[in-house]
Design a protein around this motif. Structure first.
Motif, PDB file in Angstrom:
ATOM      1  N   ARG A 167      20.750 -13.889  39.322  1.00 52.50           N
ATOM      2  CA  ARG A 167      21.416 -12.593  39.181  1.00 52.50           C
ATOM      3  C   ARG A 167      21.616 -12.233  37.717  1.00 52.50           C
ATOM      4  O   ARG A 167      21.320 -11.106  37.293  1.00 52.50           O
ATOM      5  N   LEU A 168      22.109 -13.191  36.943  1.00 54.14           N
ATOM      6  CA  LEU A 168      22.346 -12.925  35.527  1.00 54.14           C
ATOM      7  C   LEU A 168      21.033 -12.686  34.786  1.00 54.14           C
ATOM      8  O   LEU A 168      20.946 -11.823  33.909  1.00 54.14           O
ATOM      9  N   TRP A 169      20.006 -13.441  35.137  1.00 54.50           N
ATOM     10  CA  TRP A 169      18.707 -13.262  34.479  1.00 54.50           C
ATOM     11  C   TRP A 169      18.139 -11.871  34.768  1.00 54.50           C
ATOM     12  O   TRP A 169      17.612 -11.209  33.867  1.00 54.50           O
ATOM     13  N   ASP A 170      18.264 -11.435  36.012  1.00 48.90           N
ATOM     14  CA  ASP A 170      17.713 -10.138  36.397  1.00 48.90           C
ATOM     15  C   ASP A 170      18.481  -8.970  35.784  1.00 48.90           C
ATOM     16  O   ASP A 170      17.962  -7.846  35.728  1.00 48.90           O
ATOM     17  N   GLU A 171      19.699  -9.218  35.305  1.00 44.98           N
ATOM     18  CA  GLU A 171      20.435  -8.164  34.620  1.00 44.98           C
ATOM     19  C   GLU A 171      19.824  -7.842  33.261  1.00 44.98           C
ATOM     20  O   GLU A 171      20.076  -6.769  32.695  1.00 44.98           O
ATOM     21  N   GLY A 172      19.048  -8.784  32.712  1.00 44.93           N
ATOM     22  CA  GLY A 172      18.260  -8.504  31.521  1.00 44.93           C
ATOM     23  C   GLY A 172      18.995  -8.547  30.205  1.00 44.93           C
ATOM     24  O   GLY A 172      18.469  -8.062  29.191  1.00 44.93           O
ATOM     25  N   ALA A 173      20.196  -9.104  30.156  1.00 42.75           N
ATOM     26  CA  ALA A 173      20.935  -9.149  28.896  1.00 42.75           C
ATOM     27  C   ALA A 173      20.230 -10.063  27.897  1.00 42.75           C
ATOM     28  O   ALA A 173      19.665 -11.094  28.266  1.00 42.75           O
ATOM     29  N   VAL A 174      20.257  -9.677  26.628  1.00 41.38           N
ATOM     30  CA  VAL A 174      19.659 -10.455  25.557  1.00 41.38           C
ATOM     31  C   VAL A 174      20.680 -10.579  24.434  1.00 41.38           C
ATOM     32  O   VAL A 174      21.330  -9.601  24.061  1.00 41.38           O
ATOM     33  N   GLY A 175      20.827 -11.783  23.886  1.00 45.51           N
ATOM     34  CA  GLY A 175      21.763 -11.962  22.779  1.00 45.51           C
ATOM     35  C   GLY A 175      22.158 -13.406  22.637  1.00 45.51           C
ATOM     36  O   GLY A 175      21.994 -14.199  23.565  1.00 45.51           O
ATOM     37  N   PRO A 176      22.686 -13.794  21.486  1.00 44.31           N
ATOM     38  CA  PRO A 176      23.049 -15.197  21.245  1.00 44.31           C
ATOM     39  C   PRO A 176      24.413 -15.544  21.821  1.00 44.31           C
ATOM     40  O   PRO A 176      25.301 -14.701  21.938  1.00 44.31           O
ATOM     41  N   HIS A 177      24.558 -16.822  22.173  1.00 40.17           N
ATOM     42  CA  HIS A 177      25.866 -17.372  22.549  1.00 40.17           C
ATOM     43  C   HIS A 177      26.542 -17.825  21.264  1.00 40.17           C
ATOM     44  O   HIS A 177      26.002 -18.655  20.529  1.00 40.17           O
ATOM     45  N   VAL A 178      27.708 -17.283  20.952  1.00 41.54           N
ATOM     46  CA  VAL A 178      28.274 -17.519  19.629  1.00 41.54           C
ATOM     47  C   VAL A 178      29.600 -18.285  19.612  1.00 41.54           C
ATOM     48  O   VAL A 178      29.838 -19.092  18.730  1.00 41.54           O
ATOM     49  N   SER A 179      30.502 -18.043  20.536  1.00 42.20           N
ATOM     50  CA  SER A 179      31.795 -18.711  20.443  1.00 42.20           C
ATOM     51  C   SER A 179      32.501 -18.720  21.790  1.00 42.20           C
ATOM     52  O   SER A 179      32.157 -17.969  22.702  1.00 42.20           O
ATOM     53  N   ALA A 180      33.491 -19.581  21.899  1.00 38.91           N
ATOM     54  CA  ALA A 180      34.283 -19.687  23.123  1.00 38.91           C
ATOM     55  C   ALA A 180      35.538 -20.488  22.808  1.00 38.91           C
ATOM     56  O   ALA A 180      35.650 -21.123  21.757  1.00 38.91           O
TER      57      ALA A 180
END
Length: 292
Positions: A211-224
């Motif tokens: 589901r998340l892959w098909d949403e097509g979001a692109v970007g780096p994981h930066v903090s948490a």
């Protein structure tokens, strides 16, 4: 005389000092450079196998073994490629994920041993880590590279991921961020079979990943912000930041806490005891870990 992988390994081993890899050189040490035992430990190999490689009795190391040796020996990119060729292997090609950790990053990690820091490749496979990472999250050395992949661990084994005990995260940003970051990696490394296979594996096994892959979001994981439920000291809440290295595929995941806090005392206690359970109280005073 033609150079072999064994002679090259000995030459590269001899030029490193214990301090280069975060070790303390004891008085009276006679060995020049790293001992075979030290190289074996750093590369995650047996001492016997390192001996056989250097003596030319093991002649067909895998690409994974050569990559581990290159990281442990802090080879420059051209030296790493030379090691692959000496082993009869093709060096990593363009459009694929590099697992090489630059020598400068290795030296920095050696001097950041008091901080929990993990080095990940572009597909989120844990490549190396500091001692503080091992005592805070559990020692990953017994895990295979497949088991040390954070995305596979998160979507296949729950929120603990690579940790040996529960890790809780504020909010629900980690999973979407990892998927978006993985999509970015696939754009940069479209020829990497391992990465393509990882995406296909997770799409077939995880409805949430699909589901998340098909949403097509692109970007780096930066903090948490994460809370580690440690079996020895209880909950330790840390800021977790992802640092990238220009010109390199790897990223550093760094855990920090506020200086003088209870969390800092817990981290310092784990550092000085090396994560060994004791019956005594936590040591008083401020910890060594602080946010930038």
């Amino acid at each position: 005389m033609d150079e072999t992988l064994g002679t090259a390994l000995r030459r590269w081993r001899d030029r490193l000092s214990p301090a280069d890899v975060g070790r303390t050189s004891r008085p009276g040490r006679r060995a020049v450079g790293l001992r075979r035992e030290e190289l074996a430990e750093l590369a995650g190999l047996s001492v016997d196998y390192v001996v056989r490689l250097e003596q030319g009795r093991a002649t067909s190391p895998s690409a994974q073994v050569v990559a581990s040796l290159a990281r442990a020996l802090q080879l420059q990119p051209m030296e790493r490629d030379h090691a692959y060729r000496l082993a009869g292997l093709l060096p990593p090609q363009e459009g694929t994920i590099s697992t090489h950790v630059p020598a400068g990053v290795q030296r920095m990690l050696a001097r950041l041993g008091d901080f929990p820091v993990g080095v990940f490749s572009a597909d989120w496979t844990l490549l190396s880590w500091t001692p503080a990472w091992a005592v805070l999250l559990g020692d990953p050395s017994a895990r295979t590279p497949v088991e040390r992949n954070l995305v596979r661990a998160v979507f296949g084994a729950g929120p603990s991921g690579l940790a040996a005990w529960p890790v809780l995260q504020e909010g629900d940003a980690l999973r979407p961020a990892l998927v978006a970051d993985l999509r970015t990696a696939l754009v940069d490394c479209p020829r990497d079979r391992g990465l393509v296979g990882l995406v296909e594996e997770l799409r077939s096994s995880s409805a949430e990943f699909t589901r998340l892959w098909d949403e097509g979001a692109v970007g780096p994981h930066v903090s948490a912000r994460k809370t580690i439920v440690h079996p020895q000291v209880g909950e330790v809440t840390c800021d977790c930041d992802v640092l990238t290295v220009p010109g390199c595929d790897v990223r550093l995941v760094v855990y920090t806490v506020a200086a003088g806090s209870a969390d800092a005392e817990k981290l310092e206690f784990l550092r000085v005891t090396n994560g060994v359970r004791t019956d005594g109280p936590l040591p008083p005073g401020p910890g060594l870990f602080s946010t930038p």
